[in-house]
Design an enzyme around this catalytic site. Structure first.
Site, short mmCIF file in Angstrom:
data_model
loop_
_atom_site.label_atom_id
_atom_site.label_comp_id
_atom_site.label_asym_id
_atom_site.label_seq_id
_atom_site.Cartn_x
_atom_site.Cartn_y
_atom_site.Cartn_z
CB SER A 138 -0.90 0.11 1.23
OG SER A 138 -1.64 1.14 1.34
CE LYS A 164 -4.67 0.27 0.76
NZ LYS A 164 -5.14 -0.62 1.64
CE LYS A 166 -3.96 4.04 2.26
NZ LYS A 166 -4.93 3.44 3.07
CG ASP A 191 -7.84 2.41 0.95
OD1 ASP A 191 -9.06 2.72 1.04
OD2 ASP A 191 -6.99 1.96 2.03
CD GLU A 216 -8.92 -0.83 1.31
OE1 GLU A 216 -7.90 -1.15 0.36
OE2 GLU A 216 -8.41 -0.77 2.38
CG ASP A 241 -10.26 -0.87 5.50
OD1 ASP A 241 -10.35 -1.20 6.70
OD2 ASP A 241 -9.16 -0.19 5.32
CE LYS A 265 -6.87 -2.21 7.29
NZ LYS A 265 -7.15 -0.57 7.30
N GLY A 293 -3.67 -4.02 6.47
CA GLY A 293 -2.68 -3.61 7.21
C GLY A 293 -2.89 -2.31 8.01
O1 OSB Z 1 -7.03 2.00 4.80
O2 OSB Z 1 -5.99 0.22 4.55
C1 OSB Z 1 -5.94 1.18 5.13
C2 OSB Z 1 -2.74 2.35 6.70
C3 OSB Z 1 -3.36 2.86 7.83
C4 OSB Z 1 -4.47 2.96 8.24
C5 OSB Z 1 -5.50 2.58 7.23
C6 OSB Z 1 -4.76 1.86 5.97
C7 OSB Z 1 -3.66 1.83 5.90
C8 OSB Z 1 -2.74 1.13 4.81
C9 OSB Z 1 -1.46 0.85 4.83
O3 OSB Z 1 -3.47 1.14 3.62
C10 OSB Z 1 -1.41 -0.88 5.14
C11 OSB Z 1 0.04 -1.26 5.47
O4 OSB Z 1 0.93 -1.19 4.74
O5 OSB Z 1 0.21 -1.61 6.65
MG MG Z 2 -8.23 0.67 3.62
#
Ligand code: OSB
Ligand code: MG
Length: 371
Positions: A138, A164, A166, A191, A216, A241, A265, A293
């Protein structure tokens, strides 16, 4: 047989991220969290990790609410009730509403202890049998499309199986078009961390031309109705999520058609027992799952790896290698990724040792409770 629990310890850690991570809500530079430790009378030690952040942008929980809940409610419940199996913890915690990340931090340590007492891996204790798992990565919002492309290039070359990106209003369709142009063959997903509303349907429909693996959480963190409306108008699969906190949430979202995919998660759903229940439901209903994550350190990462060995985790998750986040991780060996694959450890429990020296280095506070 009752597990003879002895002591619970909260290790509060502060770790600097190697690389700041930006989402539609803000930038993370460091992680403030708890490593939870539970011991038994035979000298076994189980470990868990809290995943809430310092501010409640992702969910209502924070590091401080986690501390309050664990210290004042959840640890006393564990101290006052005999447990024969970690599956019972969920039921014991049911009298406390919400606070899933606090619950999960405690339940996870008990699962690890349980597996170590049995001499089996946490993966096996959960019913997983994969020996390796596929992983993606991500990437946060970058200052420019060029810097995002540079990062993607780096991680595609490192072998990650899915990228992924953002997104947020103003950093979305045009960016993803450019990414798709540069990486025509790569599995790409986006995401939004709930940055859009149904007013953006026409805008989001443009994503359907980009062959994304999924989008997402495009809409509100607590919505499953509007997501169902959006999914009917989008070809791109929606993955939920933030909206899924429990088996019941998953059941309702699936029934409504709010998503085709669920990101599980462990912290968000209150622990491994609930995570497995959601997994089993998704398997029965043909909903694909992957492991999300929360920028975890090694202990949380190890829990994610164990969970991902369950069979319906058919899509690469966000569990990248330790070196994507940390100068030095708190476990030994660190989590490494080879050609987008993590080899599942074979030692009992989470399968990694705590690196005591590194743990100490990052520890800012410690509290111990008799059980
Ligand atoms: O939305 O999945 C998410 C990190 C912090 C809070 C929310 C998210 C995320 C990530 C990173 O997308 C996931 C990771 O690399 O641990
Ligand atoms: Mg997410």
């Amino acid at each position: 047989m009752v597990i003879p629990l002895q002591e619970f310890t909260l290790h509060r850690l502060n770790m600097a991220l190697k690389d700041p991570f930006t989402t539609s809500f803000g930038t993370f530079q460091e992680k403030d969290f708890f490593v939870t430790e539970v011991t038994d009378e035979n000298g076994h030690r189980g470990f868990g990790e809290s995943v809430a952040f310092t501010s409640p942008w992702y969910s209502e929980e924070t590091v401080e609410t986690n501390l309050h809940m664990m210290r004042d409610f959840l640890i006393p419940i564990i101290a006052n009730n005999p447990i024969t199996h970690p599956k019972e913890v969920n039921g014991l915690f049911a009298s406390i509403k919400g606070n899933n990340m606090a619950k999960s931090a405690i339940e996870g340590a008990i699962w690890d202890l349980y597996a170590k007492r049995k001499g089996i891996t946490l993966a096996k204790a959960l019913g997983g049998d994969k020996t390796e798992i596929d992983v993606g990565i991500s990437l946060g919002i970058e200052p420019s499309v060029e810097s995002l492309i540079a990062k993607i290039t780096h991680y595609v070359e490192a072998g990650y199986k899915r990228i992924k990106v953002k997104i947020k209003p103003g950093f979305d369709v045009e960016v993803l078009k450019e990414v798709r142009k540069q990486f025509p063959q790569t599995a790409i997903m986006a995401d939004a961390n709930s940055a859009y509303t149904l007013d953006d349907v026409d805008h989001l429909k443009q994503l359907d031309d980009l062959n994304l693996t999924m989008i997402e959480q495009p809409l509100a963190h607590d919505d499953i109705i509007d997501h169902a409306t959006l999914q009917k108008q989008l070809q791109t699969p929606i993955c939920l999520d933030e909206s899924i906190h429990s088996y019941e949430d998953a059941r309702k979202a699936i029934e409504l058609g709010s998503c085709e995919i669920i990101n599980i998660k462990i912290g968000r759903v209150g622990g491994l027992t609930e995570a497995k229940k959601i997994h089993d439901l998704c398997k029965e209903k043909g909903i694909k799952v992957w492991c999300g994550g929360m920028l975890e350190a090694g202990v949380g990462r190890a829990h994610n790896i164990a969970l991902t060995t369950l069979s319906q985790f058919v899509l690469p998750g966000d569990t990248a290698g330790s070196n994507r986040y940390w100068q030095k991780d708190i476990i030994e060996p660190e989590v490494t990724v080879q050609d987008g694959i993590i080899t599942v450890p074979t030692e009992p429990g989470i399968g990694y040792e705590i690196n005591e020296e590194v743990l100490k280095q990052y520890t800012v506070d410690m509290q111990t409770f008799d059980l």
